[in-house]
Design a protein around this motif. Structure first.
Motif, short mmCIF file in Angstrom:
data_model
loop_
_atom_site.label_atom_id
_atom_site.label_comp_id
_atom_site.label_asym_id
_atom_site.label_seq_id
_atom_site.Cartn_x
_atom_site.Cartn_y
_atom_site.Cartn_z
N LYS A 10 63.86 74.08 56.69
CA LYS A 10 63.59 73.57 55.34
C LYS A 10 62.15 73.10 55.25
O LYS A 10 61.56 72.69 56.25
CB LYS A 10 64.51 72.39 55.01
CG LYS A 10 65.96 72.74 54.84
CD LYS A 10 66.76 71.54 54.38
CE LYS A 10 68.23 71.86 54.23
NZ LYS A 10 68.55 72.80 53.19
N GLY A 15 55.86 70.63 50.94
CA GLY A 15 55.71 72.02 51.36
C GLY A 15 55.44 72.16 52.84
O GLY A 15 55.06 73.24 53.30
N LYS A 98 51.35 75.41 47.65
CA LYS A 98 52.22 75.64 46.49
C LYS A 98 52.07 77.07 45.99
O LYS A 98 53.04 77.70 45.56
CB LYS A 98 51.91 74.64 45.39
CG LYS A 98 52.31 73.21 45.73
CD LYS A 98 52.17 72.29 44.55
CE LYS A 98 52.39 70.83 44.85
NZ LYS A 98 53.38 70.48 45.80
N LEU A 101 54.10 79.29 48.32
CA LEU A 101 55.53 79.05 48.12
C LEU A 101 56.02 79.76 46.87
O LEU A 101 57.09 80.39 46.87
CB LEU A 101 55.80 77.54 48.00
CG LEU A 101 55.68 76.72 49.29
CD1 LEU A 101 55.72 75.23 48.96
CD2 LEU A 101 56.75 77.09 50.29
N LYS A 102 55.23 79.68 45.81
CA LYS A 102 55.60 80.32 44.54
C LYS A 102 55.62 81.84 44.68
O LYS A 102 56.56 82.50 44.24
CB LYS A 102 54.62 79.89 43.44
CG LYS A 102 54.98 80.42 42.08
CD LYS A 102 54.03 79.90 41.02
CE LYS A 102 54.40 80.44 39.66
NZ LYS A 102 53.46 80.01 38.62
N GLY A 105 58.65 82.92 46.43
CA GLY A 105 59.91 82.49 45.85
C GLY A 105 60.67 81.50 46.72
O GLY A 105 61.89 81.47 46.72
N ILE A 106 59.93 80.68 47.46
CA ILE A 106 60.54 79.71 48.36
C ILE A 106 60.67 78.37 47.65
O ILE A 106 59.70 77.87 47.08
CB ILE A 106 59.70 79.55 49.65
CG1 ILE A 106 59.73 80.85 50.45
CG2 ILE A 106 60.21 78.37 50.48
CD1 ILE A 106 58.78 80.88 51.63
N ASN A 107 61.88 77.81 47.69
CA ASN A 107 62.10 76.47 47.16
C ASN A 107 62.05 75.48 48.30
O ASN A 107 61.02 74.90 48.57
CB ASN A 107 63.42 76.40 46.39
CG ASN A 107 63.38 77.24 45.13
OD1 ASN A 107 62.37 77.27 44.44
ND2 ASN A 107 64.46 77.93 44.84
N GLN A 108 63.15 75.29 48.98
CA GLN A 108 63.16 74.36 50.11
C GLN A 108 63.67 75.03 51.37
O GLN A 108 63.11 74.83 52.45
CB GLN A 108 64.03 73.14 49.78
CG GLN A 108 63.94 72.06 50.84
CD GLN A 108 64.73 70.82 50.46
OE1 GLN A 108 65.58 70.85 49.58
NE2 GLN A 108 64.47 69.74 51.15
N ASP A 109 64.71 75.84 51.26
CA ASP A 109 65.25 76.54 52.42
C ASP A 109 64.35 77.71 52.79
O ASP A 109 63.88 78.45 51.90
CB ASP A 109 66.66 77.06 52.13
CG ASP A 109 67.66 75.93 51.93
OD1 ASP A 109 67.47 74.87 52.55
OD2 ASP A 109 68.61 76.11 51.15
N SER A 123 62.34 83.28 51.86
CA SER A 123 63.38 82.60 51.09
C SER A 123 64.68 83.27 51.55
O SER A 123 64.75 84.51 51.56
CB SER A 123 63.16 82.85 49.60
OG SER A 123 64.36 82.75 48.90
#
Length: 151
Positions: A10, A15, A98, A101-102, A105-109, A123
């Motif tokens: 995670k 981030g 960020k 991550l965007k 397409g990664i959120n937290q996992d 992701s």
């Protein structure tokens, strides 16, 4: 240097992610400290390159490009400008921007996938979407291996 495995993890709210210990050990044994992170060229994931591997990939790319051809210069510019230098903190964490991550397409996992001399960061949803069923994987593997042995 060989990275192997599929490890779930995670990111925290900033981030940051812990690089799995098994991968940190490979880096340590290899004497690698600096890493480079960029979006994969083909898939919706991130690729973490040890510095020596990144430099070899850049050299390989530059050998294929003509420096005075505008489209080749643009290709090199885009490949290099989308990369970010990464260092691990004392706890083995690193920051994923960020922006990256965007893009992935990664959120937290996240899932770390050892890919021989690089590490992919996915992701879990995107990874699941592109993976083949066991039957399809087996059939394609057989076709590739049989084609190789026939040559």
């Amino acid at each position: 240097m060989r990275f192997l495995g599929n490890i779930e993890a995670k990111t925290d709210v900033k981030g940051r992610a812990f690089l799995p210990a098994v991968f940190r050990k490979v880096l340590q044994v290899s004497g690698e400290e600096l890493l480079v992170l960029r979006k994969d060229v083909f898939q919706k994931c991130l690729v973490l390159y040890p510095e020596s591997v990144w430099n070899a990939k850049l050299d390989m790319l530059k050998a294929q490009l003509k420096p005075w051809k505008p489209s080749h210069q643009q290709m090199f510019r885009q490949f290099v400008s989308e990369a970010e230098a990464i260092t691990l903190d004392g706890n083995g964490r690193f920051l994923i921007s960020k922006r990256l991550l965007k893009i992935a397409g990664i959120n937290q996992d996240i899932q770390f996938i050892g890919m021989d001399d690089t590490i992919e960061i996915w992701s879990p949803q995107h990874l699941q979407e592109i993976q083949k069923s066991d039957e399809d994987f087996g059939a394609e593997f057989e076709n590739i291996m049989n084609a190789e042995s026939e040559q």
